[in-house]
Design a protein around this motif. Sequence first.
Motif, PDB file in Angstrom:
ATOM      1  N   CYS A 206       0.649  -1.231   0.269  1.00  0.00           N
ATOM      2  CA  CYS A 206       0.260   0.097   0.358  1.00  0.00           C
ATOM      3  C   CYS A 206       0.741   0.706   0.381  1.00  0.00           C
ATOM      4  N   ASP A 207       0.299   2.452  -0.653  1.00  0.00           N
ATOM      5  CA  ASP A 207       1.086   3.388  -0.108  1.00  0.00           C
ATOM      6  C   ASP A 207       0.959   4.444   0.882  1.00  0.00           C
ATOM      7  N   PRO A 208       1.413   5.123   1.462  1.00  0.00           N
ATOM      8  CA  PRO A 208       1.217   6.132   2.563  1.00  0.00           C
ATOM      9  C   PRO A 208      -0.417   6.494   2.860  1.00  0.00           C
ATOM     10  N   GLU A 209      -0.748   7.364   1.191  1.00  0.00           N
ATOM     11  CA  GLU A 209      -2.198   7.335   1.158  1.00  0.00           C
ATOM     12  C   GLU A 209      -3.438   7.081   1.504  1.00  0.00           C
ATOM     13  N   GLN A 210      -3.097   5.507   1.100  1.00  0.00           N
ATOM     14  CA  GLN A 210      -3.921   4.293   1.640  1.00  0.00           C
ATOM     15  C   GLN A 210      -4.309   4.597   2.925  1.00  0.00           C
ATOM     16  N   VAL A 211      -3.307   4.480   3.912  1.00  0.00           N
ATOM     17  CA  VAL A 211      -3.504   4.406   5.392  1.00  0.00           C
ATOM     18  C   VAL A 211      -4.346   5.484   6.264  1.00  0.00           C
ATOM     19  N   ILE A 212      -5.409   5.264   6.509  1.00  0.00           N
ATOM     20  CA  ILE A 212      -5.799   6.248   7.445  1.00  0.00           C
ATOM     21  C   ILE A 212      -6.109   5.616   9.077  1.00  0.00           C
ATOM     22  N   VAL A 213      -5.532   6.646   9.346  1.00  0.00           N
ATOM     23  CA  VAL A 213      -4.976   6.707  11.127  1.00  0.00           C
ATOM     24  C   VAL A 213      -7.040   7.324  11.409  1.00  0.00           C
ATOM     25  N   VAL A 214      -7.546   6.200  12.812  1.00  0.00           N
ATOM     26  CA  VAL A 214      -8.427   6.431  13.005  1.00  0.00           C
ATOM     27  C   VAL A 214      -8.185   6.204  15.594  1.00  0.00           C
ATOM     28  N   TYR A 359      -5.699   1.816  12.650  1.00  0.00           N
ATOM     29  CA  TYR A 359      -5.469   2.670  11.151  1.00  0.00           C
ATOM     30  C   TYR A 359      -6.884   1.368  10.513  1.00  0.00           C
ATOM     31  N   LEU A 360      -6.708   1.935   8.983  1.00  0.00           N
ATOM     32  CA  LEU A 360      -7.315   0.942   8.006  1.00  0.00           C
ATOM     33  C   LEU A 360      -6.799   1.276   6.062  1.00  0.00           C
ATOM     34  N   VAL A 361      -6.489   0.367   6.465  1.00  0.00           N
ATOM     35  CA  VAL A 361      -5.833   0.805   4.522  1.00  0.00           C
ATOM     36  C   VAL A 361      -6.929   0.110   3.709  1.00  0.00           C
ATOM     37  N   VAL A 362      -7.032   1.386   2.597  1.00  0.00           N
ATOM     38  CA  VAL A 362      -8.595   1.116   1.665  1.00  0.00           C
ATOM     39  C   VAL A 362      -7.566   1.693   0.010  1.00  0.00           C
ATOM     40  N   PRO A 363      -8.782   1.558  -1.036  1.00  0.00           N
ATOM     41  CA  PRO A 363      -8.647   1.497  -1.497  1.00  0.00           C
ATOM     42  C   PRO A 363      -7.994   3.268  -2.355  1.00  0.00           C
ATOM     43  N   HIS A 364      -7.424   2.762  -2.847  1.00  0.00           N
ATOM     44  CA  HIS A 364      -7.013   4.794  -3.307  1.00  0.00           C
ATOM     45  C   HIS A 364      -8.065   5.525  -3.892  1.00  0.00           C
ATOM     46  N   GLU A 365      -9.195   4.862  -4.866  1.00  0.00           N
ATOM     47  CA  GLU A 365     -10.411   5.672  -5.504  1.00  0.00           C
ATOM     48  C   GLU A 365     -11.081   5.403  -3.888  1.00  0.00           C
ATOM     49  N   LEU A 366     -11.071   5.199  -3.126  1.00  0.00           N
ATOM     50  CA  LEU A 366     -12.045   5.852  -1.649  1.00  0.00           C
ATOM     51  C   LEU A 366     -11.332   6.787  -1.023  1.00  0.00           C
ATOM     52  N   ILE A 367      -9.570   6.950  -1.008  1.00  0.00           N
ATOM     53  CA  ILE A 367      -9.579   7.278  -0.101  1.00  0.00           C
ATOM     54  C   ILE A 367      -9.803   8.553   0.458  1.00  0.00           C
ATOM     55  N   PRO A 368     -10.860   9.531  -0.410  1.00  0.00           N
ATOM     56  CA  PRO A 368     -11.591  11.081  -0.247  1.00  0.00           C
ATOM     57  C   PRO A 368     -12.511  10.911   0.698  1.00  0.00           C
ATOM     58  N   CYS A 369     -13.127   9.604   0.528  1.00  0.00           N
ATOM     59  CA  CYS A 369     -14.445   9.669   1.144  1.00  0.00           C
ATOM     60  C   CYS A 369     -14.027   8.848   3.142  1.00  0.00           C
ATOM     61  N   PHE A 370     -12.644   8.394   2.627  1.00  0.00           N
ATOM     62  CA  PHE A 370     -12.945   7.655   3.916  1.00  0.00           C
ATOM     63  C   PHE A 370     -11.893   9.008   4.654  1.00  0.00           C
ATOM     64  N   GLU A 371     -11.214   9.873   4.468  1.00  0.00           N
ATOM     65  CA  GLU A 371     -10.889  10.808   4.664  1.00  0.00           C
ATOM     66  C   GLU A 371     -11.805  11.675   6.122  1.00  0.00           C
ATOM     67  N   ARG A 372     -12.416  11.724   4.465  1.00  0.00           N
ATOM     68  CA  ARG A 372     -13.356  12.949   4.831  1.00  0.00           C
ATOM     69  C   ARG A 372     -14.635  12.293   6.016  1.00  0.00           C
ATOM     70  N   ASP A 373     -14.766  11.132   6.257  1.00  0.00           N
ATOM     71  CA  ASP A 373     -15.797  10.406   6.838  1.00  0.00           C
ATOM     72  C   ASP A 373     -15.348  10.320   8.342  1.00  0.00           C
ATOM     73  N   VAL A 374     -13.712  10.138   8.731  1.00  0.00           N
ATOM     74  CA  VAL A 374     -13.155  10.324   9.602  1.00  0.00           C
ATOM     75  C   VAL A 374     -12.928  11.347  10.066  1.00  0.00           C
ATOM     76  N   PHE A 375     -12.699  12.435   9.303  1.00  0.00           N
ATOM     77  CA  PHE A 375     -12.726  13.858  10.059  1.00  0.00           C
ATOM     78  C   PHE A 375     -14.194  14.670  10.395  1.00  0.00           C
ATOM     79  N   PHE A 376     -15.003  14.466   9.624  1.00  0.00           N
ATOM     80  CA  PHE A 376     -16.621  14.920   9.916  1.00  0.00           C
ATOM     81  C   PHE A 376     -16.970  13.804  11.300  1.00  0.00           C
ATOM     82  N   ARG A 377     -16.041  12.338  10.966  1.00  0.00           N
ATOM     83  CA  ARG A 377     -16.616  12.230  12.478  1.00  0.00           C
ATOM     84  C   ARG A 377     -16.173  12.015  13.973  1.00  0.00           C
TER      85      ARG A 377
END
Length: 507
Positions: A206-214, A359-377
Amino acid sequence: MQNRSGTVPCGLSETLQEISLIGHPAALLNWLEIDREKSAPLYDQISGQIRVAISLGRLSPGTVLPASRVLSRELGVSRITTLKAYEQLTAEGFLEARRGVGTRVTEDLSGTSIARLAGAHQTQMKTYDNKAKHLLKLFDTASTSLAFQPGIPAFDAFPHGVWSRVLSRQALQTDADMLDYAHTGGYARLREQLAFYLRSSRGVECDPEQVIVVTSVRSAIATASAVLWKRGAVVAVEDPGYTVARECLTQSGCKVLPIPTDAKGLQVGKLLENRQDCAGVYLTAAHHWPTGVTLAADRRVKLLDWAIQKEAWIIEDDYDSEFRFDSPPLGTLYALGSGRSIYVGTFSKTLAPSIRTAYLVVPHELIPCFERDVFFRAVEPALHVQAALSEFMADGRFTRHIGRMRKLYARRRQTLADALRSRFGSRLDVVVPAGGLQLIAHLPVTISAQQAVLRAADVGIFLRDISGCYIREQPNLNALHIGFAAVPEDQIGPKVDRLADALGDNF
């Protein structure tokens, strides 16, 4: 009107330095309001609000108030004004001034109407119950003993010295990006370190951008549910399985579909036979919770094929795969490259739950969706904690720590298994999984798991009835889930002896 907002004043550190905190609670009074358009003098407005706060019990006896010069600076008034307010309240008996302590609420207000009002206010307040905060009584908080709670790491082996130094160093950072709303999706350096670690240790490319920290696996599940599935979607789960994950899915609006497990993990064939329109699966493939078994290779392939055909998503909770003792750590579903897996990991088992980082590892195309949800959550760990983790990982200390813990846990696992078999003999069928931080003990019919849990609790030992992990009732199941990681080796034998004495001669 000049409103004392809830934001932290720029002079907060100076304020705290000027307030004596030794032995007494302290108040900043940043809720005070003054209105220069009112006819009432400013000192009267200040004293009136403090008087009401004392009467209602918001300022309890002994509470230290800010020095008059500090309060005047915070309110933007002259020191004469705050001095006059304090003098008025002192004359009325609300405040008292003591050398070395400063101005504080009078200790003894007994017999006054103020005391009665304050007492009535306090009796209406609910006491915070620290022992009742855990969902579904997941962990024992009634005693200080950690024996034998499943899922708890070795707190006695936590690297306190190194971690405290790293954390302190990062907490003192003054860079703007460490203090601002930066790093959406996680601290950039931590994402880089996690991507490297996952590639090298778990085969997760995975690329670093695919890792979403929660903040936790719970928030990871909630975020994934919100991004991947509509409310009302059917999501398959293991039965037995992780009860908290099921609750997270339910709270997110999903309908859980229990799929039975056996010695090879999730019975994927049962999932394929299911007629419902299933949108995804949550599972613990490496070490099934609670049994510790591993999802067989042929079932992994079938599950991924199903996900591709159905355009379903798999949440793979890899919560403690680092701790496999009888063979090397297993590969992940994500590493098989189907593109339909969301990988979830956590520091709760490798370091401590209080780190509050997963943390989650997510597909490239879903990175903006996950980043947005984590921010507002609002489930982002503190940046200085993320920075400390990145530093801890960067110089190899994290992997060395895991290596030490793997050896420690292997010894504790063997010590507990030997102690149980030595003390109980054939009366207890001890099953030791290849990995994880807990084992299974099947009981004879002479005592139920529920009885064993209660008797153990009486002597300060925590056991879990494994039947609580099931959705479908298991009338013939009589087994315990026993954790070994949190108990030092020299304490395991004596605690097993205590447990045997508690269960009694009829066991």
